[in-house]
Structure formats: structure tokens, C-alpha cells
Design a protein around this motif. Structure first.
Motif, mmCIF file in Angstrom:
data_model
loop_
_atom_site.group_PDB
_atom_site.id
_atom_site.type_symbol
_atom_site.label_atom_id
_atom_site.label_comp_id
_atom_site.label_asym_id
_atom_site.label_seq_id
_atom_site.Cartn_x
_atom_site.Cartn_y
_atom_site.Cartn_z
ATOM 1 N N ARG A 63 1.024 -0.946 0.074
ATOM 2 C CA ARG A 63 -0.057 0.096 -0.019
ATOM 3 C C ARG A 63 0.837 1.359 -0.049
ATOM 4 O O ARG A 63 0.653 2.140 -0.750
ATOM 5 N N ALA A 64 1.981 1.227 0.888
ATOM 6 C CA ALA A 64 2.816 2.410 0.675
ATOM 7 C C ALA A 64 3.445 2.810 -0.701
ATOM 8 O O ALA A 64 3.683 3.765 -1.116
ATOM 9 N N GLU A 95 2.210 4.717 -3.793
ATOM 10 C CA GLU A 95 2.505 6.072 -4.087
ATOM 11 C C GLU A 95 3.969 6.394 -4.554
ATOM 12 O O GLU A 95 4.310 7.589 -4.776
ATOM 13 N N ASP A 96 4.647 5.478 -4.942
ATOM 14 C CA ASP A 96 6.001 5.445 -5.531
ATOM 15 C C ASP A 96 5.470 5.991 -7.019
ATOM 16 O O ASP A 96 4.798 5.673 -7.759
ATOM 17 N N ARG A 134 -1.561 -1.336 -11.368
ATOM 18 C CA ARG A 134 -1.027 0.157 -11.376
ATOM 19 C C ARG A 134 0.203 0.155 -12.740
ATOM 20 O O ARG A 134 0.152 1.061 -13.458
#
Length: 198
Positions: A79-80, A83-84, A139
Motif C-alpha cells: 500500500r505504501a 505512492e511510488d 497500476r
């Protein structure tokens, strides 16, 4: 929306039994592998077999419980990484971490393999890992950074195969890192396979 009542928290003695079983399982699986007799797990935990099977009715349920903290941490990590700014790099970082854990943590690979091939729709392990990897893969596919003709389960099986192949090697994490580079090259640069005739 589910109308099932929430699970009641375990009594203190039951919670203690679960902790003893998980500690014993980690020890037994580390020493003897994931096919070790479950009776030995119960014996080392100092509880009866009935207690073991009441809490963990199958070997897979016990394996998933042993690795639950790591699997949850991998889910949070994914989940973190959403944001990459680079979708392909985010996917690669997560897959490398998954393979690294698998090649150095005896039993995780077997746990994920069974979860991915199993029919248990309630497998928390499968749900979390597929959700984590699926979000990163989708993504990267939307960005055109990786090939679009692969599914999340196919990618996870590839990574799991790398972890399995390197799990018992003295330099397993290093070998897993190298093989994952080859997998990622295929995901980035491979041409989509021809469609199967309908």
C-alpha cells in the motif's frame, strides 16, 4: 454488508494456548520443515492434539497463522509503494522483498504456494497477498510499464518459484535477487503472447 456477529475475543487461557502453539510451530517447522508431524507441535506447546486442531484445523491454517505478521507487513508495504512515482519500480521492489522473505524464511514459500493453489476462499494469506500484488501489478499495467497479458496469480507463482528454488541455498537471498531481475526483465520487455484461438 455482512450481518455475521463479530468474533468474541479469546479467553486468556485460550489466547495463551494459541501463542504456545505458534511458538512451537515456528520451532518445529524451522527444524524439520513444513511437513513435520503436527503432533510434535502440540507436544512442544504442552497442549493436547485436540487443542491444536480446534484452533488450527488444517496444516495450512497453522502455517498461515505462523506467517500472518509477515504477510500483513507485506500488505502494508504494498500500500505504501502505491505512492511510488514509478509503478514498475514499485512492483519490482515489492516482488523482490516477497522473494527475499521466501528464500530466507523456511515455510513461507510453502504457505504461499498452498494458498495460491488452494480452494479455500477464506484464506487470509491469499486475500492479502493477491490484493497487495494485484494493486501494484494493475497500476504498472495501466501505466504500460509491464506486459498486460499476465495475471497477478501468474506473477506470484513465478516469484514463489524463485523463492522455492533458492530457499535452501546458502546464498538464497542473493540468488533470488538475481532471478527476480530476470523475471522483471520478462515482465517489462516481453512481447505479449499470441491470443489463444477461441
Amino acid at each position: 454488508m455482512s450481518t455475521s456477529p463479530p468474533r468474541r475475543p479469546l479467553r486468556a487461557d485460550a489466547r495463551r494456548n494459541v501463542e504456545l502453539l505458534l511458538a512451537a510451530a515456528r520451532e518445529v517447522f524451522r527444524e524439520q520443515g513444513v511437513d513435520a508431524p503436527l503432533d510434535e507441535v502440540a507436544r512442544r506447546a504442552g497442549v493436547g492434539n485436540a487443542t491444536l486442531y480446534r484452533r488450527f484445523p488444517t496444516r495450512q491454517a497453522l502455517l498461515e497463522a505462523v506467517h500472518q505478521d509477515l504477510i500483513e507487513a507485506l500488505h502494508v508495504r504494498a500500500r505504501a509503494l502505491l505512492e511510488d512515482p514509478s509503478p514498475a519500480e514499485a512492483l519490482e521492489v515489492w516482488l523482490r522483498e516477497l522473494a527475499g522473505h521466501g528464500s530466507s524464511s523456511r515455510g513461507l514459500t510453502a504457505t504461499l504456494t498452498a494458498a495460491l493453489h488452494g480452494q479455500n476462499a477464506e484464506s487470509v494469506c491469499r486475500e492479502l497477498v493477491v490484493d497487495a500484488a494485484g494493486a501494484l501489478l494493475e497500476r504498472a499495467q495501466r501505466a504500460g510499464a509491464v506486459r498486460s497479458d499476465v495475471t497477478v496469480v501468474q506473477v506470484l507463482r513465478l516469484v514463489n518459484a524463485v523463492a522455492f528454488a533458492t530457499e535452501h541455498e546458502p546464498d538464497g537471498p542473493r540468488q533470488a535477487e538475481h532471478l527476480l531481475g530476470i523475471v522483471m526483465d520478462g515482465l517489462r520487455h516481453g512481447s505479449p503472447a499470441p491470443s489463444s484461438p477461441r
